[in-house]
Design an enzyme around this catalytic site. Sequence first.
Site, PDB file in Angstrom:
ATOM      1  N   LYS A 265       8.244  17.499  10.609  1.00 26.67           N
ATOM      2  CA  LYS A 265       6.818  17.702  10.343  1.00 26.67           C
ATOM      3  C   LYS A 265       6.041  17.879  11.658  1.00 26.67           C
ATOM      4  O   LYS A 265       6.553  17.599  12.738  1.00 26.67           O
ATOM      5  CB  LYS A 265       6.262  16.531   9.535  1.00 26.67           C
ATOM      6  CG  LYS A 265       6.877  16.434   8.132  1.00 26.67           C
ATOM      7  CD  LYS A 265       6.649  17.708   7.320  1.00 26.67           C
ATOM      8  CE  LYS A 265       7.152  17.608   5.896  1.00 26.67           C
ATOM      9  NZ  LYS A 265       8.615  17.577   5.757  1.00 26.67           N
TER      10      LYS A 265
HETATM   11  C1  LIG Z   1       5.480  19.000   0.212  1.00 31.33           C
HETATM   12  C2  LIG Z   1       6.238  17.756   0.538  1.00 31.33           C
HETATM   13  N1  LIG Z   1       5.957  16.628  -0.116  1.00 31.33           N
HETATM   14  C3  LIG Z   1       6.603  15.475   0.176  1.00 31.33           C
HETATM   15  C4  LIG Z   1       7.584  15.421   1.139  1.00 31.33           C
HETATM   16  C5  LIG Z   1       8.328  14.145   1.373  1.00 31.33           C
HETATM   17  O1  LIG Z   1       8.265  13.677   2.675  1.00 31.33           O
HETATM   18  P1  LIG Z   1       9.435  12.780   3.271  1.00 31.33           P
HETATM   19  O2  LIG Z   1      10.545  13.659   3.713  1.00 31.33           O
HETATM   20  O3  LIG Z   1       8.771  12.108   4.452  1.00 31.33           O
HETATM   21  O4  LIG Z   1       9.813  11.798   2.238  1.00 31.33           O
HETATM   22  C6  LIG Z   1       7.915  16.575   1.850  1.00 31.33           C
HETATM   23  C7  LIG Z   1       8.975  16.584   2.872  1.00 31.33           C
HETATM   24  O5  LIG Z   1       9.498  17.588   3.278  1.00 31.33           O
HETATM   25  C8  LIG Z   1       7.222  17.781   1.536  1.00 31.33           C
HETATM   26  O6  LIG Z   1       7.509  18.926   2.155  1.00 31.33           O
END
Ligand SMILES: Cc1ncc(COP(=O)(O)O)c(C=O)c1O
Length: 405
Positions: free
Chosen positions: A186
């Site tokens: 990210k």
């Molecule tokens: C649109 C979206 N929502 C939620 C998440 C979830 O994040 P995490 O990987 O930190 O659990 C991601 C991760 O890529 C995402 O792209």
Amino acid sequence: MPGFELWGAEERKEVNDVLETGILMRYGFDGPRKGVWKSKELEEAICKTFKCKYAQLTSSGTSALTTAMAALGIGAGDEVIMPSFTFVASFEAVLSVGAIPVLVDVDDTLTLSPDAVKKAITTRTKCIMPVHMCGSMADMDALISICSEHHLILLEDACQSIGASYNGKMLGTIGAAGTFSFDFVKTITCAEGGVVMTNDEDVYTKCDGYTDHGHDHKGTDRGADLHPFIGYNFRISELHAAVGLAQIKKLDKFLSIQKKNHAALKNILSQVTEISFRRIPDPTGDSCTFLSWFLPTEEITRAVIAELKTQGILAGNFYWFDNNWHYIRKWEHLKQGATLNGLSEAQKMAVLQQANKDFSVSDAIMSRCVSTSISLLWTDEQIHEKGEKIVAAVKKVLNEVSVSQ
Ligand SMILES: Cc1ncc(COP(=O)(O)O)c(C=O)c1O
């Protein structure tokens, strides 16, 4: 795109502060931690940077979404309207609170189509969850007005759009709550982590307790804390928060590099009249983590992807239509309701019904879309070379198609 590309001394310094004390947990140990509270510091920095009243760090973006839904009172039988193009985490979080993900089409913003949202509203709808995919925003004015007309909760999944804004407001701070992911890829990373942002004190207090087994955090003795409701362990560690603290201080730098590189690449691809670009409801608010572009047909798009692969330059160009994780077409596990622990019969029936709908409108968009991730490390020469190679590949395919017709 990601902050990990510019990892350095700043991150090491913040992590070292924590290693010096040896207190890796965010709560308690007030004496031995010697004033080092990285999670609290990061939450304050998030409130300041993104202009929200409250921020609750979590262990991931997924747990941030689950936490936000629980705190907003979304649960058994509630319908959450969300887009067909997102990461699987968005519907995982909906399922985890016992709610039903109601998937609807995206439009050329690559986010929720307001018309599709309107058509999907039922008496069970509780929440609309736009997902600000690939660094840019949903049509928020339209979604806000639908939410207020139907008295629905607006929850923003802004996990992919850290630093983007809409009409001057940071994405993730516009709805009743919003989330970021700080996973490794990210815009700013903690290695793993996430946050729920809100301006509502009650929602925040619930998030604070929910992420720590329901602790009310009112005293300094954890054993004496009360538990007004059941929570879970979605805590971030001090080590992870320390990384994020260094990264958030570099956010402006990351964004300005992304914007510059994005503009340069877009300029090169714009030479090809057959290439069109994603519609951005507020172009000045694009965080520019990706440049998303369309070709005229699925056939041409597939041929361009194949050509990029042949030339060894596909890396960093995403054809989401074939991706197993980001688009409904490949979510067989959701379409079959394949959970390890059984869903209730009612939830399973509803999930199957929602996930097996007709998504031909989304297909017509996603089958023609390529997203190129923007690196913070590119030199001007590399952008030029990359852009010109993509242009050459597209022109080659367009030429072959026109000869064969
Ligand atoms: C649109 C979206 N929502 C939620 C998440 C979830 O994040 P995490 O990987 O930190 O659990 C991601 C991760 O890529 C995402 O792209």
